[in-house]
Design a protein around this motif. Structure first.
Motif, PDB file in Angstrom:
ATOM      1  N   ASN A  74     -13.889   2.219  -2.565  1.00 34.62           N
ATOM      2  CA  ASN A  74     -13.031   1.053  -2.415  1.00 34.62           C
ATOM      3  C   ASN A  74     -11.565   1.436  -2.646  1.00 34.62           C
ATOM      4  OD1 ASN A  74     -11.795  -1.420  -2.574  1.00 34.62           O
ATOM      5  ND2 ASN A  74     -13.305  -2.305  -3.967  1.00 34.62           N
ATOM      6  N   HIS A  75     -10.682   0.983  -1.757  1.00 33.24           N
ATOM      7  CA  HIS A  75      -9.266   1.345  -1.863  1.00 33.24           C
ATOM      8  C   HIS A  75      -8.592   0.716  -3.082  1.00 33.24           C
ATOM      9  CE1 HIS A  75      -9.091   3.546   1.878  1.00 33.24           C
ATOM     10  NE2 HIS A  75      -9.858   2.617   2.414  1.00 33.24           N
ATOM     11  N   ASP A  76      -9.069  -0.420  -3.527  1.00 36.43           N
ATOM     12  CA  ASP A  76      -8.525  -1.010  -4.752  1.00 36.43           C
ATOM     13  C   ASP A  76      -8.798  -0.111  -5.952  1.00 36.43           C
ATOM     14  OD1 ASP A  76      -7.535  -3.223  -3.408  1.00 36.43           O
ATOM     15  OD2 ASP A  76      -9.351  -4.413  -3.763  1.00 36.43           O
ATOM     16  N   THR A  77      -9.978   0.463  -5.986  1.00 34.57           N
ATOM     17  CA  THR A  77     -10.324   1.382  -7.066  1.00 34.57           C
ATOM     18  C   THR A  77      -9.430   2.613  -7.023  1.00 34.57           C
ATOM     19  OG1 THR A  77     -12.621   0.629  -6.968  1.00 34.57           O
ATOM     20  CG2 THR A  77     -12.200   2.698  -8.117  1.00 34.57           C
ATOM     21  N   VAL A  78      -9.166   3.119  -5.841  1.00 39.76           N
ATOM     22  CA  VAL A  78      -8.287   4.284  -5.690  1.00 39.76           C
ATOM     23  C   VAL A  78      -6.899   3.967  -6.235  1.00 39.76           C
ATOM     24  CG1 VAL A  78      -7.148   5.803  -4.021  1.00 39.76           C
ATOM     25  CG2 VAL A  78      -9.553   5.227  -3.737  1.00 39.76           C
ATOM     26  N   GLU A  79      -6.365   2.804  -5.896  1.00 39.18           N
ATOM     27  CA  GLU A  79      -5.036   2.422  -6.374  1.00 39.18           C
ATOM     28  C   GLU A  79      -5.008   2.230  -7.882  1.00 39.18           C
ATOM     29  OE1 GLU A  79      -3.787  -0.964  -4.118  1.00 39.18           O
ATOM     30  OE2 GLU A  79      -3.778   0.170  -2.239  1.00 39.18           O
TER      31      GLU A  79
END
Length: 126
Positions: A74-79
């Motif tokens: 998930n890109h939110d997790t990456v951020e």
């Protein structure tokens, strides 16, 4: 018959993609956990310089693996991990020891979340 072969090829492709993602995330998880445990150990031994070096090493490992992981998680997790890793080295001193340990715990949970989210399941296939 052509549809059956196409379906079989698609299933094989999706299964191999899922296994590849699981292996990449699992290997990254082990690297992150090792670096993170070294950071925490250094800080608990009151060696703030080593803790800063280890947190910088963790940031380097994260930047190396970030591109590949962003394809699978998930890109939110990456951020969120980006922000936490960026703040970590600034907390590696005596005044912010509690913040450093708290951020390390957040990172541990994020890494566990990444690993569990990318496990082999029907959710990752479809």
């Amino acid at each position: 018959m052509k549809r059956l072969f196409a379906a079989i090829i698609l299933i094989i492709f999706l299964a191999s993609l899922c296994v590849t993602a699981t292996l990449i995330v699992g290997n990254s998880y082990r690297s992150f956990q090792q670096e993170l445990s070294e950071c925490v150990t250094a800080l608990k031994q009151k060696d703030y310089d080593v803790a800063k070096e280890k947190s910088a090493a963790l940031a380097r490992v994260w930047q190396e693996k970030r591109g590949m992981l962003s394809a699978f998680i998930n890109h939110d997790t990456v951020e969120e991990v980006d922000e936490t890793v960026a703040q970590l080295s600034s907390f590696a001193n005596k005044e912010n020891e509690a913040h450093f340990l708290a951020e390390c715990e957040v990172l541990k949970l994020k890494f566990i979340e990444m690993k569990e989210y990318c496990g082999v399941s029907l959710h990752t296939l479809f």
